[in-house]
Design a protein around this motif. Sequence first.
Motif, mmCIF file in Angstrom:
data_model
loop_
_atom_site.group_PDB
_atom_site.id
_atom_site.type_symbol
_atom_site.label_atom_id
_atom_site.label_comp_id
_atom_site.label_asym_id
_atom_site.label_seq_id
_atom_site.Cartn_x
_atom_site.Cartn_y
_atom_site.Cartn_z
ATOM 1 N N LEU A 1 -7.804 -46.132 81.800
ATOM 2 C CA LEU A 1 -8.122 -46.196 80.535
ATOM 3 C C LEU A 1 -6.844 -47.272 79.853
ATOM 4 O O LEU A 1 -7.217 -48.135 79.154
ATOM 5 N N LEU A 2 -5.674 -47.045 80.267
ATOM 6 C CA LEU A 2 -4.580 -47.974 79.915
ATOM 7 C C LEU A 2 -4.653 -49.409 80.344
ATOM 8 O O LEU A 2 -4.603 -50.462 79.734
ATOM 9 N N LEU A 3 -5.279 -49.774 81.575
ATOM 10 C CA LEU A 3 -5.561 -50.727 81.964
ATOM 11 C C LEU A 3 -6.516 -51.584 81.371
ATOM 12 O O LEU A 3 -6.721 -52.767 80.929
ATOM 13 N N LEU A 4 -7.657 -50.765 81.101
ATOM 14 C CA LEU A 4 -8.850 -51.136 80.345
ATOM 15 C C LEU A 4 -8.421 -51.634 78.889
ATOM 16 O O LEU A 4 -9.039 -52.697 78.454
ATOM 17 N N LEU A 5 -7.538 -50.845 78.245
ATOM 18 C CA LEU A 5 -6.963 -51.138 76.901
ATOM 19 C C LEU A 5 -6.557 -52.610 77.052
ATOM 20 O O LEU A 5 -6.611 -53.415 76.120
ATOM 21 N N HIS A 6 -5.396 -52.784 77.986
ATOM 22 C CA HIS A 6 -4.799 -53.874 77.932
ATOM 23 C C HIS A 6 -5.597 -55.167 78.371
ATOM 24 O O HIS A 6 -5.383 -56.168 77.692
ATOM 25 N N THR A 7 -6.785 -54.912 79.070
ATOM 26 C CA THR A 7 -7.856 -55.796 79.302
ATOM 27 C C THR A 7 -8.445 -56.286 77.953
ATOM 28 O O THR A 7 -8.680 -57.601 77.772
ATOM 29 N N ILE A 8 -8.938 -55.304 77.366
ATOM 30 C CA ILE A 8 -9.758 -55.507 76.294
ATOM 31 C C ILE A 8 -8.968 -56.097 75.296
ATOM 32 O O ILE A 8 -9.486 -57.331 74.570
ATOM 33 N N LEU A 9 -7.680 -55.803 74.973
ATOM 34 C CA LEU A 9 -6.921 -55.997 73.914
ATOM 35 C C LEU A 9 -6.528 -57.665 74.192
ATOM 36 O O LEU A 9 -6.262 -58.609 73.347
ATOM 37 N N PRO B 1 -16.382 -61.649 81.829
ATOM 38 C CA PRO B 1 -16.632 -60.642 82.751
ATOM 39 C C PRO B 1 -15.969 -61.251 83.950
ATOM 40 O O PRO B 1 -15.443 -60.204 84.781
ATOM 41 N N MET B 2 -15.491 -62.210 84.308
ATOM 42 C CA MET B 2 -14.450 -62.679 85.381
ATOM 43 C C MET B 2 -13.160 -61.985 84.980
ATOM 44 O O MET B 2 -12.322 -61.852 85.912
ATOM 45 N N ARG C 1 -17.669 -61.308 64.753
ATOM 46 C CA ARG C 1 -19.160 -60.868 65.376
ATOM 47 C C ARG C 1 -19.434 -61.683 66.736
ATOM 48 O O ARG C 1 -20.297 -60.994 67.507
ATOM 49 N N ILE C 2 -18.666 -62.614 67.022
ATOM 50 C CA ILE C 2 -18.743 -63.101 68.418
ATOM 51 C C ILE C 2 -17.906 -62.381 69.432
ATOM 52 O O ILE C 2 -18.269 -62.321 70.557
ATOM 53 N N THR C 3 -16.775 -62.179 68.879
ATOM 54 C CA THR C 3 -15.764 -61.262 69.674
ATOM 55 C C THR C 3 -16.286 -60.153 70.288
ATOM 56 O O THR C 3 -16.021 -59.903 71.694
ATOM 57 N N TRP C 4 -17.196 -59.262 69.531
ATOM 58 C CA TRP C 4 -17.808 -58.081 70.360
ATOM 59 C C TRP C 4 -18.751 -58.540 71.542
ATOM 60 O O TRP C 4 -18.489 -57.624 72.344
ATOM 61 N N LEU C 5 -19.251 -59.530 71.433
ATOM 62 C CA LEU C 5 -20.053 -59.990 72.670
ATOM 63 C C LEU C 5 -19.263 -60.102 73.757
ATOM 64 O O LEU C 5 -19.368 -59.879 74.983
ATOM 65 N N ILE C 6 -18.098 -60.892 73.411
ATOM 66 C CA ILE C 6 -17.299 -61.118 74.503
ATOM 67 C C ILE C 6 -16.561 -60.093 75.041
ATOM 68 O O ILE C 6 -16.359 -59.907 76.368
ATOM 69 N N LEU C 7 -16.146 -59.219 74.321
ATOM 70 C CA LEU C 7 -15.550 -58.037 74.934
ATOM 71 C C LEU C 7 -16.385 -56.969 75.569
ATOM 72 O O LEU C 7 -16.180 -56.406 76.618
ATOM 73 N N MET C 8 -17.611 -56.965 75.312
ATOM 74 C CA MET C 8 -18.901 -56.338 76.189
ATOM 75 C C MET C 8 -18.954 -56.767 77.326
ATOM 76 O O MET C 8 -18.795 -56.084 78.352
ATOM 77 N N SER C 9 -18.795 -58.067 77.488
ATOM 78 C CA SER C 9 -18.858 -58.843 78.805
ATOM 79 C C SER C 9 -17.649 -58.455 79.581
ATOM 80 O O SER C 9 -17.763 -58.309 80.856
ATOM 81 N N THR C 10 -16.612 -58.520 78.853
ATOM 82 C CA THR C 10 -15.357 -58.091 79.701
ATOM 83 C C THR C 10 -15.304 -56.990 80.248
ATOM 84 O O THR C 10 -15.022 -56.563 81.520
ATOM 85 N N GLY C 11 -15.876 -55.918 79.496
ATOM 86 C CA GLY C 11 -15.937 -54.413 79.916
ATOM 87 C C GLY C 11 -16.793 -54.322 81.186
ATOM 88 O O GLY C 11 -16.505 -53.573 81.918
ATOM 89 N N ILE C 12 -17.979 -55.082 81.122
ATOM 90 C CA ILE C 12 -18.724 -55.057 82.215
ATOM 91 C C ILE C 12 -18.353 -55.420 83.375
ATOM 92 O O ILE C 12 -18.363 -55.004 84.515
ATOM 93 N N GLY C 13 -17.333 -56.494 83.317
ATOM 94 C CA GLY C 13 -16.712 -57.023 84.473
ATOM 95 C C GLY C 13 -15.825 -56.169 84.807
ATOM 96 O O GLY C 13 -15.549 -55.971 86.169
ATOM 97 N N TYR C 14 -15.032 -55.664 84.096
ATOM 98 C CA TYR C 14 -13.986 -54.503 84.436
ATOM 99 C C TYR C 14 -14.762 -53.211 85.406
ATOM 100 O O TYR C 14 -14.205 -52.996 86.396
ATOM 101 N N PHE C 15 -15.771 -52.947 84.931
ATOM 102 C CA PHE C 15 -16.451 -51.758 85.596
ATOM 103 C C PHE C 15 -16.887 -52.126 86.932
ATOM 104 O O PHE C 15 -16.544 -51.364 87.613
ATOM 105 N N TYR D 1 -13.194 -58.408 85.568
ATOM 106 C CA TYR D 1 -13.427 -57.944 86.858
ATOM 107 C C TYR D 1 -11.978 -58.478 87.769
ATOM 108 O O TYR D 1 -11.489 -57.507 88.455
ATOM 109 N N ALA D 2 -11.409 -59.483 87.443
ATOM 110 C CA ALA D 2 -10.010 -59.785 87.784
ATOM 111 C C ALA D 2 -9.073 -58.793 87.659
ATOM 112 O O ALA D 2 -8.226 -58.308 88.371
ATOM 113 N N ALA D 3 -9.114 -58.180 86.465
ATOM 114 C CA ALA D 3 -8.099 -57.086 85.827
ATOM 115 C C ALA D 3 -8.368 -55.841 86.660
ATOM 116 O O ALA D 3 -7.310 -55.199 87.056
ATOM 117 N N ALA D 4 -9.590 -55.339 87.133
ATOM 118 C CA ALA D 4 -9.713 -54.100 87.452
ATOM 119 C C ALA D 4 -9.647 -54.560 89.195
ATOM 120 O O ALA D 4 -9.171 -53.549 89.749
#
Length: 287
Positions: A38-46, A148-149, A11-25, A152-155
């Motif tokens: 999409l592959l890079l995003l998948l690696h980042t989220i995973l 989000p950092m 339940r906490i991890t989904w908030l973390i991943l949402m913030s990570t996705g925003i940073g990636y974008f 962002y760094a991944a993207a």
Amino acid sequence: MRHYIELTKPRITWLILMSTGIGYFFGLPSHALRDINLLLLLHTILGTALIASGTAALNQWYEREADEKMRRTARRPLPSGRVDAGRALAFGIALSAAGFIELCLGANALAGMIGGFTLASYLFVYTPMKSRTWWSTTVGAIPGAMPPMIGYAAAAGTIRSESWVLFAILFLWQFPHFYSIAWMYKEDYARAGIQMLPVVEPDCRSTARQIVLYGIALIPVSLVPGILGMSGRIYVVGALLAGLWFLYSGVRVALERSLVRARGVLITSVLYLPLIYGLMLLDRPGL
């Protein structure tokens, strides 16, 4: 397996991943959905999910004796005896190592290093501080604002001002969120010897003051994406209204200092973050 999944605090991890996705974008050069790899995003989220899950498991392993003393955590897998401590430790280490490797190889070394810093500062600095001083909340907000950092760094392969703005928003947001939780469960924390601010000052005047002050600070910081061109006017207006709503919940708890109002701050905080993230995406430049 159900018990091991519970160790990862999904339940906490989904908030973390949402913030990570925003940073990636916002790390994308054009802030356009068509440029998403999409592959890079998948690696980042995973990778982030694995590190976050491993950190949660290792944190519960470290705090298993304290968790046993608190009503709200006594039923967790370790204090309840559903998972062996040694196996939980190995599980947490394996997940964390896999997440670090996934970020380094699947995204880039910078994302991996930020993920490693997040884990290390959370486990080796913040977690031991919790039994010593209420300032642990401030220290813990640093790794808490890193997702989000990582994205962002991944993207982008680097860190720029946009990533620091996302960091600052999440950093400030955490204080009303976690102080409200500490307020609601201060008796539990006291039994476990965890030095949260409401435990140190039980009348909660200082806790209410902190909630209001950070709520005030969050409003101008949340408007900076509009100034930097990350989002447009709709976002700015929405973020301002959401910030005032968040602040209003803090003012109410400062005036009444009750569990009901503390719960109101918590509920508002949980709604606030996805709301402004959604506004950022919907009102992005060029849409």
